[in-house]
Design a protein around this motif. Structure first.
Motif, PDB file in Angstrom:
ATOM      1  N   ALA A  69       0.925  -1.220   0.160  1.00  0.00           N
ATOM      2  CA  ALA A  69      -0.175   0.124  -0.014  1.00  0.00           C
ATOM      3  C   ALA A  69       0.691   1.397   0.288  1.00  0.00           C
ATOM      4  N   ALA A  70       2.279   1.115  -0.368  1.00  0.00           N
ATOM      5  CA  ALA A  70       3.054   2.379  -0.485  1.00  0.00           C
ATOM      6  C   ALA A  70       2.714   3.125  -1.713  1.00  0.00           C
ATOM      7  N   GLY A  71       2.181   2.622  -2.676  1.00  0.00           N
ATOM      8  CA  GLY A  71       1.663   3.260  -3.796  1.00  0.00           C
ATOM      9  C   GLY A  71       2.713   2.864  -5.113  1.00  0.00           C
ATOM     10  N   LYS A  72       3.266   1.971  -5.055  1.00  0.00           N
ATOM     11  CA  LYS A  72       4.248   1.528  -6.286  1.00  0.00           C
ATOM     12  C   LYS A  72       3.442   1.516  -7.611  1.00  0.00           C
ATOM     13  N   ASP A  73       2.099   0.741  -7.469  1.00  0.00           N
ATOM     14  CA  ASP A  73       1.509   0.717  -8.799  1.00  0.00           C
ATOM     15  C   ASP A  73       0.863   2.186  -9.268  1.00  0.00           C
ATOM     16  N   SER A  74       0.500   2.980  -8.495  1.00  0.00           N
ATOM     17  CA  SER A  74       0.183   4.233  -8.687  1.00  0.00           C
ATOM     18  C   SER A  74       1.204   5.089  -9.282  1.00  0.00           C
ATOM     19  N   ALA A  75       2.329   5.056  -8.624  1.00  0.00           N
ATOM     20  CA  ALA A  75       3.560   5.743  -8.781  1.00  0.00           C
ATOM     21  C   ALA A  75       3.961   5.268 -10.260  1.00  0.00           C
ATOM     22  N   ILE A  76       4.101   4.042 -10.598  1.00  0.00           N
ATOM     23  CA  ILE A  76       4.430   3.607 -12.117  1.00  0.00           C
ATOM     24  C   ILE A  76       3.578   4.186 -13.110  1.00  0.00           C
ATOM     25  N   GLU A  77       2.113   4.053 -12.784  1.00  0.00           N
ATOM     26  CA  GLU A  77       1.351   4.478 -13.642  1.00  0.00           C
ATOM     27  C   GLU A  77       1.417   5.837 -14.116  1.00  0.00           C
ATOM     28  N   HIS A  78       1.334   6.711 -13.186  1.00  0.00           N
ATOM     29  CA  HIS A  78       1.463   8.377 -13.194  1.00  0.00           C
ATOM     30  C   HIS A  78       2.808   8.707 -13.816  1.00  0.00           C
ATOM     31  N   SER A  79       3.784   8.327 -13.287  1.00  0.00           N
ATOM     32  CA  SER A  79       5.130   8.678 -13.484  1.00  0.00           C
ATOM     33  C   SER A  79       5.653   8.666 -15.222  1.00  0.00           C
ATOM     34  N   MET A  80       5.194   7.177 -15.500  1.00  0.00           N
ATOM     35  CA  MET A  80       5.690   6.629 -16.654  1.00  0.00           C
ATOM     36  C   MET A  80       4.398   6.635 -17.811  1.00  0.00           C
ATOM     37  N   SER A  81       3.281   7.320 -17.529  1.00  0.00           N
ATOM     38  CA  SER A  81       2.102   7.294 -18.314  1.00  0.00           C
ATOM     39  C   SER A  81       2.427   7.860 -19.740  1.00  0.00           C
ATOM     40  N   GLY A  82       3.183   8.791 -20.111  1.00  0.00           N
ATOM     41  CA  GLY A  82       3.605   9.262 -21.320  1.00  0.00           C
ATOM     42  C   GLY A  82       4.631   8.274 -22.198  1.00  0.00           C
ATOM     43  N   LEU A  83       5.155   7.120 -21.650  1.00  0.00           N
ATOM     44  CA  LEU A  83       6.160   6.252 -22.513  1.00  0.00           C
ATOM     45  C   LEU A  83       5.378   5.693 -23.491  1.00  0.00           C
ATOM     46  N   ASN A  84       6.383   5.273 -24.460  1.00  0.00           N
ATOM     47  CA  ASN A  84       5.871   4.492 -25.606  1.00  0.00           C
ATOM     48  C   ASN A  84       5.822   3.136 -25.096  1.00  0.00           C
ATOM     49  N   PRO A  85       4.947   2.319 -25.206  1.00  0.00           N
ATOM     50  CA  PRO A  85       4.936   0.962 -24.783  1.00  0.00           C
ATOM     51  C   PRO A  85       6.109  -0.006 -25.414  1.00  0.00           C
ATOM     52  N   ALA A 112      14.548 -10.511 -17.229  1.00  0.00           N
ATOM     53  CA  ALA A 112      13.604  -9.613 -17.157  1.00  0.00           C
ATOM     54  C   ALA A 112      14.217  -8.198 -17.364  1.00  0.00           C
ATOM     55  N   LEU A 113      15.566  -8.173 -17.564  1.00  0.00           N
ATOM     56  CA  LEU A 113      16.332  -6.870 -17.696  1.00  0.00           C
ATOM     57  C   LEU A 113      16.077  -6.447 -19.160  1.00  0.00           C
ATOM     58  N   PRO A 114      15.930  -5.047 -19.142  1.00  0.00           N
ATOM     59  CA  PRO A 114      15.605  -4.376 -20.515  1.00  0.00           C
ATOM     60  C   PRO A 114      16.939  -4.469 -21.698  1.00  0.00           C
ATOM     61  N   GLN A 115      16.220  -4.502 -22.684  1.00  0.00           N
ATOM     62  CA  GLN A 115      17.103  -4.561 -23.731  1.00  0.00           C
ATOM     63  C   GLN A 115      18.048  -3.160 -24.117  1.00  0.00           C
ATOM     64  N   ARG A 116      18.931  -2.891 -24.723  1.00  0.00           N
ATOM     65  CA  ARG A 116      19.541  -1.656 -25.141  1.00  0.00           C
ATOM     66  C   ARG A 116      18.344  -0.692 -25.861  1.00  0.00           C
ATOM     67  N   GLY A 117      18.354   0.594 -25.296  1.00  0.00           N
ATOM     68  CA  GLY A 117      17.472   1.424 -25.838  1.00  0.00           C
ATOM     69  C   GLY A 117      16.088   1.459 -25.018  1.00  0.00           C
ATOM     70  N   ARG A 118      16.027   0.600 -24.129  1.00  0.00           N
ATOM     71  CA  ARG A 118      14.456   0.225 -23.550  1.00  0.00           C
ATOM     72  C   ARG A 118      14.538   0.831 -22.149  1.00  0.00           C
ATOM     73  N   ILE A 119      13.431   0.909 -21.523  1.00  0.00           N
ATOM     74  CA  ILE A 119      13.127   1.386 -20.116  1.00  0.00           C
ATOM     75  C   ILE A 119      12.681  -0.085 -19.442  1.00  0.00           C
ATOM     76  N   GLY A 120      13.050  -0.689 -18.523  1.00  0.00           N
ATOM     77  CA  GLY A 120      12.688  -1.462 -17.676  1.00  0.00           C
ATOM     78  C   GLY A 120      12.266  -1.224 -16.342  1.00  0.00           C
ATOM     79  N   ILE A 121      11.155  -1.392 -15.791  1.00  0.00           N
ATOM     80  CA  ILE A 121      10.694  -1.129 -14.541  1.00  0.00           C
ATOM     81  C   ILE A 121      10.273  -2.480 -13.922  1.00  0.00           C
ATOM     82  N   HIS A 122      10.868  -2.826 -12.680  1.00  0.00           N
ATOM     83  CA  HIS A 122      10.905  -3.969 -11.875  1.00  0.00           C
ATOM     84  C   HIS A 122       9.886  -3.483 -10.876  1.00  0.00           C
TER      85      HIS A 122
END
Length: 292
Positions: A69-85, A112-122
């Protein structure tokens, strides 16, 4: 916002103490100003992501750790909302599977590590192996480790070796072009209680609640100690931790977005410049298209 990042950044653990970080801290910012500020940050992050993807030389790994309940999911949703999937992948790590237990504790995270050029969120990460397993060491028996057949065999040296494995793992990643940001969302026990109650009282949020979450609250102090030790042992210049206040979600999102943006800016990302031969091909293609 960029000026306050160092308030939350941990690069060495010798003097680190969680008690020095206020979960309700907001540095004088106001909630009514947060929405516009966050939108601007997200837009700028999006531009940097495009450059990261185009350059295809480095990757960014963003790790989120926190109590329930610390807000991980919502932090990811809002902070990364503009990224290209196409250039971003989110992994939420649950309990290890039978297959996971047949490998070392880093195996499923390496996959699960991100490839070059990509952003990975764990969403949770390899740090669970020095957090939940430290609070509940009996879970280590599922790993079938050759030197651990009884909980009594798990001594201080075991954890030191595991911290060392994590440091080496992250050093290897940074040496090979993966930039790592590690967030600990620092929520207070009282705020967690309020969020749990809201989940119970709101039918639309009932699905988020688990009785097991309340059970884990009994180990709050143990978890705080485990987090403090993990951060102390694994915070480095190239792989820092950020202890982010999490009692006010709107401020948490601002801090996270600012840190991500500043980290990307420090990479000095640029769009690739084509060689003359490739530019000539572009001109030839343009001439052909305009002549159709």
């Amino acid at each position: 916002m960029s000026g306050i990042i160092n308030k939350f950044k941990i690069t060495a653990g010798k003097k680190f103490s969680l008690n020095e970080f206020d979960p309700a801290y907001s540095d004088g910012f106001k909630k009514e100003d947060a929405k516009t500020a966050l939108e601007t940050l997200v837009e700028e992050i999006t531009v940097q992501q495009i450059k990261l993807y185009a350059a295809n030389r480095q990757s960014l790994l963003i790790i989120f750790q926190a109590m329930d309940a610390a807000g991980k999911d919502s932090a990811i949703e809002h902070s990364m909302s503009g990224l290209n999937p196409q250039g971003c992948e989110v992994y939420s790590f649950k309990q290890p599977s039978t297959e996971d237990y047949e490998h070392d504790f880093l195996w499923r995270h390496y996959k699960a590590l991100p490839q070059r050029g990509r952003i990975g969120i764990h969403n949770r990460s390899h740090y669970e192996n020095v957090l939940v397993t430290k609070v509940h060491p009996e879970l280590l028996l599922k790993e079938h480790l050759p030197a651990v057949t009884d909980v009594k065999q798990i001594k201080k040296a075991f954890w030191e070796h595991r911290y060392e494995s994590i440091r080496n793992f992250e050093q290897h990643l940074t040496d090979n072009g993966t930039v790592i940001i590690k967030f600990f969302l620092n929520v207070s026990k009282d705020e967690q209680k309020e969020r749990f109650l809201k989940r119970i009282d709101n039918p639309k949020k009932n699905w988020k609640f688990s009785a097991a979450d309340v059970e884990e609250r009994k180990y709050w102090d143990d978890y705080m100690q485990a987090y403090e030790h993990a951060i102390k042992e694994t915070a480095t210049e190239k792989s820092p931790w950020y202890v982010v206040p999490a009692d006010k979600k709107w401020f948490t999102r601002l801090v996270i977005s600012t840190i991500i943006l500043e980290t990307l800016k420090e990479l000095d990302l640029k769009f690739p410049v084509l060689a003359k031969e490739e530019m000539d091909k572009l001109e030839a293609a343009k001439a052909q298209l305009t002549g159709d």
